[in-house]
Design a protein around this motif. Structure first.
Motif, PDB file in Angstrom:
ATOM      1  N   PRO A  47       4.838   8.543  -5.917  1.00  0.00           N
ATOM      2  CA  PRO A  47       4.639   8.255  -4.495  1.00  0.00           C
ATOM      3  C   PRO A  47       5.602   7.197  -3.932  1.00  0.00           C
ATOM      4  CG  PRO A  47       2.754   7.536  -5.818  1.00  0.00           C
ATOM      5  CD  PRO A  47       3.615   8.358  -6.701  1.00  0.00           C
ATOM      6  N   TRP A  48       5.992   6.228  -4.750  1.00  0.00           N
ATOM      7  CA  TRP A  48       6.947   5.235  -4.232  1.00  0.00           C
ATOM      8  C   TRP A  48       8.236   5.903  -3.790  1.00  0.00           C
ATOM      9  CZ3 TRP A  48       6.209   1.156  -8.674  1.00  0.00           C
ATOM     10  CH2 TRP A  48       5.127   0.305  -8.340  1.00  0.00           C
ATOM     11  N   VAL A  82      10.663  10.787   5.238  1.00  0.00           N
ATOM     12  CA  VAL A  82       9.768  10.517   4.120  1.00  0.00           C
ATOM     13  C   VAL A  82       8.920  11.751   3.810  1.00  0.00           C
ATOM     14  CG1 VAL A  82       9.584   8.026   4.416  1.00  0.00           C
ATOM     15  CG2 VAL A  82       8.104   9.522   5.736  1.00  0.00           C
ATOM     16  N   TRP A  83       8.502  11.867   2.566  1.00  0.00           N
ATOM     17  CA  TRP A  83       7.534  12.882   2.122  1.00  0.00           C
ATOM     18  C   TRP A  83       7.941  14.314   2.484  1.00  0.00           C
ATOM     19  CZ3 TRP A  83       3.561  11.504  -1.017  1.00  0.00           C
ATOM     20  CH2 TRP A  83       3.070  10.201  -0.952  1.00  0.00           C
ATOM     21  N   LEU A 135       8.438  16.923  10.845  1.00  0.00           N
ATOM     22  CA  LEU A 135       9.294  15.998  10.116  1.00  0.00           C
ATOM     23  C   LEU A 135       8.830  14.576  10.409  1.00  0.00           C
ATOM     24  CD1 LEU A 135      11.915  16.325   8.459  1.00  0.00           C
ATOM     25  CD2 LEU A 135      13.126  15.660  10.520  1.00  0.00           C
ATOM     26  N   VAL A 136       8.722  13.766   9.379  1.00  0.00           N
ATOM     27  CA  VAL A 136       8.325  12.373   9.592  1.00  0.00           C
ATOM     28  C   VAL A 136       9.444  11.453   9.134  1.00  0.00           C
ATOM     29  CG1 VAL A 136       6.711  10.579   8.934  1.00  0.00           C
ATOM     30  CG2 VAL A 136       5.881  12.885   9.385  1.00  0.00           C
ATOM     31  N   THR A 137       9.882  10.599  10.052  1.00  0.00           N
ATOM     32  CA  THR A 137      10.913   9.642   9.698  1.00  0.00           C
ATOM     33  C   THR A 137      10.354   8.238   9.818  1.00  0.00           C
ATOM     34  OG1 THR A 137      11.655   9.629  11.982  1.00  0.00           O
ATOM     35  CG2 THR A 137      12.848  11.063  10.471  1.00  0.00           C
ATOM     36  N   ALA A 138      10.918   7.344   9.011  1.00  0.00           N
ATOM     37  CA  ALA A 138      10.442   5.964   9.057  1.00  0.00           C
ATOM     38  C   ALA A 138      11.183   5.178  10.124  1.00  0.00           C
ATOM     39  CB  ALA A 138      10.613   5.303   7.704  1.00  0.00           C
ATOM     40  N   ASP A 188       3.606   2.664   8.611  1.00  0.00           N
ATOM     41  CA  ASP A 188       4.234   2.437   7.321  1.00  0.00           C
ATOM     42  C   ASP A 188       4.049   0.971   6.921  1.00  0.00           C
ATOM     43  OD1 ASP A 188       5.732   2.652   5.089  1.00  0.00           O
ATOM     44  OD2 ASP A 188       7.620   3.183   6.079  1.00  0.00           O
ATOM     45  N   GLY A 245       0.793  -1.227   0.000  1.00  0.00           N
ATOM     46  CA  GLY A 245       0.000   0.000   0.000  1.00  0.00           C
ATOM     47  C   GLY A 245       0.823   1.275   0.000  1.00  0.00           C
ATOM     48  N   LEU A 246       0.243   2.327  -0.591  1.00  0.00           N
ATOM     49  CA  LEU A 246       0.877   3.641  -0.545  1.00  0.00           C
ATOM     50  C   LEU A 246       0.495   4.301   0.770  1.00  0.00           C
ATOM     51  CD1 LEU A 246      -0.131   4.887  -4.118  1.00  0.00           C
ATOM     52  CD2 LEU A 246       2.076   3.963  -3.421  1.00  0.00           C
ATOM     53  N   CYS A 247       1.480   4.704   1.531  1.00  0.00           N
ATOM     54  CA  CYS A 247       1.184   5.307   2.829  1.00  0.00           C
ATOM     55  C   CYS A 247       1.541   6.779   2.784  1.00  0.00           C
ATOM     56  CB  CYS A 247       2.002   4.637   3.923  1.00  0.00           C
ATOM     57  SG  CYS A 247       1.620   2.894   4.054  1.00  0.00           S
ATOM     58  N   ASP A 248       0.604   7.623   3.145  1.00  0.00           N
ATOM     59  CA  ASP A 248       0.890   9.051   3.109  1.00  0.00           C
ATOM     60  C   ASP A 248       1.650   9.471   4.369  1.00  0.00           C
ATOM     61  OD1 ASP A 248      -0.964   9.174   5.107  1.00  0.00           O
ATOM     62  OD2 ASP A 248      -2.574   9.916   3.831  1.00  0.00           O
ATOM     63  N   HIS A 254       5.891  -0.790   4.429  1.00  0.00           N
ATOM     64  CA  HIS A 254       6.990  -1.482   3.720  1.00  0.00           C
ATOM     65  C   HIS A 254       7.251  -2.869   4.292  1.00  0.00           C
ATOM     66  CE1 HIS A 254       8.439   2.670   2.364  1.00  0.00           C
ATOM     67  NE2 HIS A 254       8.262   1.992   1.266  1.00  0.00           N
ATOM     68  N   GLN A 314       7.819   8.038  -0.623  1.00  0.00           N
ATOM     69  CA  GLN A 314       7.604   7.184   0.526  1.00  0.00           C
ATOM     70  C   GLN A 314       8.854   6.378   0.871  1.00  0.00           C
ATOM     71  OE1 GLN A 314       4.136   4.977  -0.498  1.00  0.00           O
ATOM     72  NE2 GLN A 314       4.462   3.595   1.192  1.00  0.00           N
ATOM     73  N   ILE A 320       2.490   7.406   8.039  1.00  0.00           N
ATOM     74  CA  ILE A 320       3.844   7.035   8.460  1.00  0.00           C
ATOM     75  C   ILE A 320       4.180   7.727   9.785  1.00  0.00           C
ATOM     76  CG2 ILE A 320       6.287   7.013   7.810  1.00  0.00           C
ATOM     77  CD1 ILE A 320       5.420   6.827   4.918  1.00  0.00           C
ATOM     78  N   ALA A 321       3.676   8.952   9.952  1.00  0.00           N
ATOM     79  CA  ALA A 321       3.906   9.663  11.212  1.00  0.00           C
ATOM     80  C   ALA A 321       3.326   8.865  12.385  1.00  0.00           C
ATOM     81  CB  ALA A 321       3.278  11.049  11.151  1.00  0.00           C
TER      82      ALA A 321
END
Ligand code: SF4
Ligand code: SF4
Lengths: 237, 731
Positions: free
Chosen positions: B599-600, B612-613, B714-717, A48, A36-39, A50, B603, A43-44
């Motif tokens: 988007p890939w 990300v983003w 800020l958003v980090t994975a 996520d 899925g595409l996660c905005d 992946h 993301q 993710i915040a």
């Protein structure tokens, strides 16, 4: 470990000395498996999706600082902590040593995710849609998971199946290197090697005997099918 | 009609018929593995070979097509550049094809410029509109008031655009790429008298010394060099190649290094010459190579006197011991290889610094040797300083010299505003964009003639510096075009037709035919006799791959070439008001910004920061602590040129006197995934001049930071500060 019931024992070796952290494998996995595409918001929240992530480690302080990358995916443990806790047997072990996940059986208790020490199982908290015509990219080989199920890396089981069927049709075993998951296929540095651990001559089996090998959180006794090779070795300046 | 035949007609094999108005013939797609006459099997995927043109590396791809829809892009194993491998961007090109915000048909502006108000019009109407503008120029004998702006093109497209502009009568074609290696071409010509680009044999080398060449991310041919790097490390039985990286910021490439030398920005050339001096003084150089290139140790030493160890150590800010150690390692390990990259080139003293690094290769005798450096097999021609051309185009535009500008690509986003391009463009009365997404340039256009997506296009791609062989990758449409779009070259040809009189200059019905014609000329006499079969075979395998290694004239010092002598670096912005160096670098996901709509890629966690983003500014932990900046805080970055607000990332791998911002975000348009996300650091860049040449100071601008607030969003994975449990991986 369980008894051998199949001539295949799929496994993977990831050479960290080759991996450059480029992320090609991450996108390849997402593309292959309809992940899925996660905005940004999702993710915040830590949601996520992946199936394969690159852990990044900073070690030391400026100027003596180093970075190491660690691609982490489902380790396909032989003694998988996620399996026994699933009340509906959606998380199961297949004869080839894969840790499978039956999506249409999963009821979303997320026990498996909680019990996985590698944090590689991802839960569909949201419905993921692909705005038209982006939905055209969805692969017909893999189900598009819906909200409320747990999903994870399958070593690209659809590719393994295809290769096994083809080999069976020709009355032979799957040849070494014939089947590759999307991540291994694309990795520019050839850091990821996939194959049949049950065949001691396969490339993956030979590499897994390297003195550089280790497995993640080995002391937990999960017996992962993914081996890592640390840096160094050989002649070095 | 059988179902199978129907599918064949409606789906994939019909791609050729519906391609565009000016194409004819029922061209069949040529699958990679399955013989073409087998047709479509429902439920079974076929693979079609094509080429990736996302970046100039030009990797070969196979597209998995199932029931007329492209499903996945993989590397073409037969392609000499990438051998079945592909980078993250190459995979994501699929989303360019299926992007939900593609421009579906020609658009005409219906509101003020930049407002985004457009109405849909037909192709006939739109072509007539453009033709009308061009005819007016012809009538008034003012044809040189047409400007064409494109990225650096190659292959048949160059032939076409050149011919079009010549026949029309305008010399103003600017081919500009922010990341184009013009600087490397110039340096190589001045050092070795050869106009082509170098090809580095990374796989076979034992000691790699990179001066800011980020070959894993974007430098020349990232997949090819990523592959070679893997081989250099663990591909040989007894040797593990060593890698030393020079540069003030530890890039993704630098992260794989065994040793990091954070030299002060602008001092890299002096460092290279300091190493050269030490190598010569200790007689570690390759006597044979010096003799062949007509150099003498004593003379060289005298010329390099200024680069003694204490002075170089002071200039670079690196300990003497380390400089000497690396110089000795480099000179005593054979083969050893030095590369120079963008971060060095875009200093005020860049051109000489690059040549200083090239001289190291000569000193240790690795020119034209395994594990060393060779001339590349492909792109021999190319612009050498398109930045100068850009500046003169801008000047002419500002003077109102142009009436019509035709633009391919997104220069409004990818050209530093310090050049004045954006303002000058606003003075052009009629702007045509060929973008397939409503990007920043299209937003300013009066007419948009949307191009096909790459996977719907015909084309040839000559890979940039990816191999010593001659390789011409082919692109074929793998799916029927989704929208009412047309290929840019076909539009040019249609225009030539409409303008009349000169159509003799285009003896082809379509670009596809022209491409076929060029390929026929390229294949050699024997193959030309049965060209139809050859053509099908070329399309099947993805291009023309020739092995002719070693036929190129090798490198040798250009007679009379002067010794590089990099000047003291100069920076835009004075040290007091702007205490920090700024580095603007291409991220692995967005390149010069063209990856942002996918988007890939948005993301994909940035490998070094896991952000990300978004975009961000990287600050050394010590500097951040001194300024009270925490992870994710909103910070204002001010340069003499401009200012912007960005969330902060505490980044242990950067000099304390330096900050870095990735390129590629900050689009005003470009569809829902890119619009309004992050900031474009190009607005901070000033121009500098070294007396002879003006260049963008994208590694020579100074900035200051001001903390604004805690809310950086800020958003980090990953874990924001990075995982510290490195015992997991035993390092
Ligand atoms: S593709 Fe290969 S090199 Fe790149 S991050 Fe993945 S494992 Fe590492
Ligand atoms: S390196 Fe460039 S050409 Fe190759 S796959 Fe990546 S974007 Fe495409």
């Amino acid at each position: 470990m369980e008894k051998m019931t199949s001539p295949y024992k799929w496994g993977m070796v990831i050479d960290l000395d080759r991996c450059t952290g480029c992320g090609a494998c991450v996108v390849a996995c997402q593309a292959e498996n309809n992940v899925g595409l996660c905005d940004k918001k999702e993710i915040a929240e830590g949601r996520d999706m992946h199936w394969l992530r690159i852990e990044r480690f900073w070690v030391g302080e400026y100027p003596d600082v180093r970075v190491r990358f660690l691609p982490v995916l489902c380790q396909h443990c032989h003694d998988a902590p996620c399996e026994p806790v699933c009340p509906v047997y959606a998380s199961y072990h297949n004869p080839d040593g894969l840790n499978g996940q039956v999506y249409n059986r999963c009821v979303g208790t997320r026990y498996c995710g909680n019990n996985c020490p590698y944090a590689v199982r991802v839960f569909n908290f949201y419905p993921h849609d692909w705005p038209k015509p982006l939905d055209n990219q969805l692969s017909p080989d893999i189900t598009v998971r819906s909200r409320g199920v747990m999903e994870k890396c399958t070593f690209c089981v659809q590719r393994i199946r295809r290769a096994k069927e083809e080999a069976k049709g020709e009355g032979r075993m799957v040849r070494d290197g014939e089947v590759q998951p999307a991540c291994a296929q694309t990795c520019p540095a050839e850091a990821i090697v996939f194959g049949n651990m049950a065949d001691p001559q396969s490339r993956v089996a030979r590499l897994s005997r390297s003195p550089r090998r280790f497995r993640l959180l080995e002391h937990l006794g999960t017996h992962p099918s993914v081996y890592y090779l640390k840096g160094g070795g050989r002649e070095h300046v | 009609m059988k179902r199978r035949t129907f599918l064949q007609l409606s789906g994939m094999t019909a791609a050729g018929t519906v391609l565009s108005g000016c194409q004819s013939g029922n061209e069949k797609l040529i699958p990679y593995l399955v013989p073409p006459d087998e047709g479509v099997t429902p439920g079974k995927a076929d693979y079609y070979a094509s080429s990736c043109r996302f970046c100039p590396a030009g990797c070969g791809i196979l597209v998995r097509v199932s029931e007329g829809r492209a499903k996945k892009i993989e590397g073409n194993p037969a392609h000499p550049v990438n051998r079945g491998k592909l980078c993250a961007m190459g995979q994501a090109v699929l989303q360019e094809l299926y992007h939900p915000d593609r421009v579906p048909q020609p658009l005409k502006r219906s509101g003020p410029r930049g407002s985004g108000a457009f109405t849909r019009i037909s192709w006939e109407e739109s072509l007539e509109l453009l033709a009308g503008q061009l005819r007016a120029l012809q009538r008034e004998k003012a044809t040189d008031r047409l400007a064409l702006v494109t990225p650096q093109l190659n292959g048949t497209l160059v032939e076409l655009t050149t011919r079009f502009m010549r026949v029309f009568g305008s010399p103003h074609h600017l081919s500009f790429d922010l990341l184009g290696p013009d600087w490397l071409r110039t340096a190589t010509r001045r050092s070795f008298g050869q106009p082509g680009l170098p090809w580095y044999d990374v796989a076979e080398t034992r000691y790699l010394l990179s001066f800011g060449a980020d070959f894993v991310e974007h430098h020349l041919s990232p997949v090819q060099y990523g592959y070679a790097f893997g081989r250099m490390r663990q591909g040989r039985d007894t040797v593990r190649g060593h890698f030393t990286y020079v540069g003030g910021r530890m890039s993704l490439t630098g992260a794989s290094a065994d040793r990091w030398m954070p030299a002060r920005p602008g001092s890299e050339g002096a460092l290279a010459l300091g190493m050269a001096r030490l190598i010569l003084a200790e007689s570690l150089s390759d006597a044979g190579s010096l003799a062949v290139n007509g150099l003498q140790t004593e003379k060289l030493l005298r010329r390099l006197e200024a680069y003694d160890l204490p002075r170089v150590a002071e200039q670079t800010g690196l300990p003497q011991r380390i400089i000497a150690e690396v110089a000795r390692e480099f000179a005593t390990t054979r083969p050893a290889l030095a590369m120079a990259g963008e971060t060095v080139a875009f200093q005020s003293n860049g051109p000489d610094a690059v040549r200083a690094v090239q001289m190291l290769n000569l000193l240790v005798g690795n020119l034209n040797r395994p594990g060393g450096v060779y001339p590349d097999g492909g792109s021999r021609v190319g612009p050498e300083n398109s930045f100068t051309e850009l500046l003169s185009l801008v000047a002419a535009m500002r003077d109102g010299r142009f009436r019509v500008a035709m633009i391919h690509g997104d220069p409004v986003h990818a050209i530093p505003p310090a050049t004045g391009f954006q303002e000058a463009l606003a003075r052009v009365p009629f702007i045509v964009s060929f973008s397939s997404l409503m990007d920043d340039t299209a937003l300013q256009a009066d007419l948009i003639l949307p191009d096909h997506a790459a996977l719907e296009s015909w084309g040839d791609v000559i890979p940039l510096a990816g191999t010593r062989d001659r390789v011409i990758g082919l692109m074929q449409p793998v799916v029927t075009p989704l929208f009412d779009t047309r290929q840019f070259p076909d539009v040019l040809m249609a225009m030539a037709d409409k303008l009349g009189g000169k159509t003799a200059a285009f003896p082809y019905q379509s670009y596809q035919e022209m491409l076929k014609g060029t390929m026929e000329k390229r294949v050699g006499r024997a193959a030309r006799r049965d060209f139809e079969t050859v053509w099908v075979e070329l399309l099947r395998q993805g291009g023309l791959f020739e092995t002719r290694q070693g036929q190129e004239k090798g490198y040798r010092r250009a007679p009379g070439s002067s010794l590089p002598n990099p000047a003291e670096p100069r920076f835009a912005g004075d040290e007091k008001r702007f205490p920090l160096h700024l580095l603007v670098y291409p991220s692995i996901a967005f390149y010069d910004g063209r990856g942002a709509p996918l988007p890939w890629l948005q993301q994909l966690p940035d490998p070094m920061t896991t952000v990300v983003w978004d975009s961000w500014v990287e600050i050394n932990p010590r500097t951040a602590a001194e300024m009270g900046i925490g992870f994710g805080d909103l910070v204002e970055v001010t340069s003499p040129q401009g200012a912007m607000r960005l969330p902060a990332v505490i980044y242990p791998g950067i000099r304390p006197d330096m900050v870095a911002i990735p390129l590629g975000q900050g689009h005003r348009g470009m569809g829902r995934y890119a619009r309004g996300r992050g900031s474009n650091p190009l607005v901070l860049l000033a121009l500098i001049t070294d007396g002879t040449e003006t260049r963008p100071a994208w590694h020579a601008t100074r900035v200051r930071l001001t903390r604004i607030s805690e809310k950086g969003e800020l958003v980090t994975a990953g874990h924001p500060q990075g995982s510290y449990r490195s015992e997991l991986i035993e390092i």
